[in-house]
Design a protein around this motif. Structure first.
Motif, mmCIF file in Angstrom:
data_model
loop_
_atom_site.group_PDB
_atom_site.id
_atom_site.type_symbol
_atom_site.label_atom_id
_atom_site.label_comp_id
_atom_site.label_asym_id
_atom_site.label_seq_id
_atom_site.Cartn_x
_atom_site.Cartn_y
_atom_site.Cartn_z
ATOM 1 N N ARG A 120 64.871 -12.713 29.229
ATOM 2 C CA ARG A 120 64.551 -13.172 30.691
ATOM 3 C C ARG A 120 64.482 -11.985 31.780
ATOM 4 N N ASN A 144 57.172 -10.904 25.195
ATOM 5 C CA ASN A 144 57.923 -11.924 26.274
ATOM 6 C C ASN A 144 58.092 -13.449 25.684
ATOM 7 N N SER A 147 59.382 -15.949 28.124
ATOM 8 C CA SER A 147 58.381 -16.086 29.235
ATOM 9 C C SER A 147 59.288 -15.533 30.670
ATOM 10 N N ASP A 149 59.670 -13.010 34.019
ATOM 11 C CA ASP A 149 58.725 -13.241 35.153
ATOM 12 C C ASP A 149 58.198 -11.625 35.412
ATOM 13 N N GLY A 169 55.189 -15.512 31.807
ATOM 14 C CA GLY A 169 56.011 -15.992 32.978
ATOM 15 C C GLY A 169 55.189 -15.797 34.244
ATOM 16 N N GLN A 191 56.741 -22.242 31.035
ATOM 17 C CA GLN A 191 57.883 -21.852 31.364
ATOM 18 C C GLN A 191 58.730 -23.187 31.701
ATOM 19 N N ILE A 196 55.354 -21.572 36.121
ATOM 20 C CA ILE A 196 54.629 -20.286 36.287
ATOM 21 C C ILE A 196 53.665 -20.096 37.483
#
Length: 493
Positions: A120, A144, A147, A149, A169, A191, A196
């Motif tokens: 993350r 990713n 997900s 950000d 994300g 997510q 998202i």
């Protein structure tokens, strides 16, 4: 005469006419043409060599914000299925030309490693790599995986993986990538915690995905195609080439909102070009749609199913001013449709609403109701719940589009259709939407065709699947397509 050519040669050239000019490649035609973004290690980067197989270890040992440069060669992540790279906040991974991260997939569809980049961490950048051969499970992704950000995924080739090539994300930028031939999706935007926001998908080639044919493996799963979006609030999808996917091209499913889908070329997908399902507020503008939904449309027709399967399919989706977005409607304008199975279908399932067993997005309610458990009798029979417990196909404006179809495309009349319809409400027995309630409502919910241009023979399906009308009746009885042309000429007003 052109210098150096004989009279005979010139005569031959003149008889052939002008030299044909190749059609320009669509925006997003990047597969096998990606730029060399990092041919040498930038100053301060940690240099990783393929022979050492230390990418995961070097990541673990380095502080957040480290830049890693991967030289040419094939990198692997050990023999553990959970062998993976776990970036830290702000890490950057740059691939030299020929840098390949390989999950060592086999011909039977299995890979040694399930995911390439996990965790993350925020604001990770991945640029210039080829990522292939990983075996993510259904609905999970390779790049990713969790997900995170703020990731920037740019100028990569992500191909021949199981599951989704990449997850998304919040604030993620997916730009200039080749996302092809992955087992489920090229991109899966989902997510499970916050949802998202602020997603950018720009200039990618999204091609040939769903090689594992998930809709056959798990009938009715709704889990296939080029790109899938779930509960995304704000997405700019532009300048992509989305083609040859085994399923829909772009599928926004369940409480997506504020999508801008502009200047894409979407063609030759087995199912819909764009499927917008129980979602809100969309601008679909200046795209080219060619030869979409022919595989799925023909299969449906062969089963004797007369549902108007279309290139652009809005299912329980529309404009809603109470859901903040850049628009409060669905605007479909300036697009070109060429030889798709059908054009645009606006559909609303009378039996699909919050807390209905027919709601396949189980556990979800509209964005207008905080507690879906209130959408039951007796409350649902009175306003505001009567209106707010159901996703509505409303406030859709279809204007200034060009629809062309060859009359040879189908001989049974089940293609080349426009539709605005619902089903006869029948389930569950406590539903307040039983009978023709929604069938009648969808015709008066601000949905309008206007100022479009048609070439070829089109028919129109209003209210329910049993009705099929001509252009003249579509205009006179249903008030649609005022100022439109049905001869290929410019609109009349």
């Amino acid at each position: 005469m052109v210098r150096g050519l004989s009279i005979l040669t010139c005569a031959v050239l003149l008889s052939l006419g002008p030299t044909p000019v190749a059609a320009a490649a669509p925006a997003g035609a990047v597969c096998d043409h990606l730029p060399a973004t990092a041919p040498a290690a930038p100053a301060g980067a940690v240099v990783v060599r393929a022979a050492d197989n230390e990418l995961a270890v070097r990541t673990q040992e380095s502080p957040p914000g480290t830049t890693f440069w991967l030289g040419p060669g094939t990198y692997t992540l050990g023999g553990d299925p959970y062998g993976q790279v776990a970036p830290k906040d702000g890490d950057t991974y740059l691939g030299a030309p020929g840098a390949v991260l390989d999950g060592r997939g086999t011909l039977d569809g299995r890979g040694t490693n399930m995911a390439a980049f996990t965790g993350r961490a925020r604001d990770v950048t991945i640029r210039g790599l080829t990522v292939r051969g990983f075996a993510a499970p259904q609905d999970q992704g390779v790049v990713n995986h969790d997900s995170g950000d703020g990731w920037v995924i740019e100028n990569n080739t992500i191909e021949d993986n199981r599951g989704a090539g990449l997850m998304a994300g919040a604030r993620q930028v997916v730009r200039g990538n080749c996302l092809r031939d992955n087992g489920q999706y090229g991109l899966n935007a989902y997510q499970s915690w916050d949802g998202i926001t602020g997603l950018v998908v720009e200039g990618n080639e999204i091609a040939g995905n769903n090689t594992d044919d998930w809709e056959t493996r798990v009938p009715g799963c709704g889990c296939s195609g080029g790109a899938k979006f779930w509960a995304v609030n704000g997405a700019d999808i532009q300048h992509n080439w989305v083609h040859g996917n085994h399923g829909p091209g772009l599928w926004a499913d369940t409480n997506d909102n504020d999508f801008l889908i502009v200047d894409n070329t979407i063609e030759d997908n087995d199912a819909e070009a764009v499927f917008y399902e129980i979602s809100y507020n969309l601008v679909l503008r200046d795209n080219v749609f060619r030869r979409n939904n022919i595989v799925a449309g023909k299969a449906r027709a062969a089963r004797g199913d007369n549902f108007p399967s279309a290139a652009v399919y809005l299912s329980e989706s529309g404009g809603e001013p109470r859901v903040p977005a850049r628009t409060s409607s669905v605007q479909i304008s300036g697009n070109t449709f060429e030889d798709n199975w059908s054009g645009i279908t606006l559909w609303e399932n009378a039996d699909r609403f919050c807390d209905s067993p027919a709601n396949t997005s189980s556990g979800y309610c509209t964005l207008l109701v905080r507690d879906r458990s209130t959408c039951v009798q007796p409350g649902i029979a009175t306003r505001p719940l009567y209106d707010d417990c159901r996703w509505k196909t409303q406030r859709v404006a279809i204007t200034g589009n060009t629809f062309r179809v060859s009359d040879a495309l189908c001989g049974d009349g089940l293609c080349a259709r426009m539709a605005i319809l619902s089903n006869y409400g029948s389930y569950p027995d406590w539903s307040p939407y039983r009978g023709t309630v929604v069938q009648d409502a969808i015709l008066s919910q601000g949905n309008v065709w206007r100022g479009n241009t048609y070439s070829g023979t089109w028919t129109y399906v209003p209210h329910d699947t049993s009705r099929r009308v001509s252009a003249a009746e579509w205009q006179s009885a249903y008030g649609q397509d005022a100022c439109s042309s049905f001869t290929g000429a410019a609109p009349s007003c």
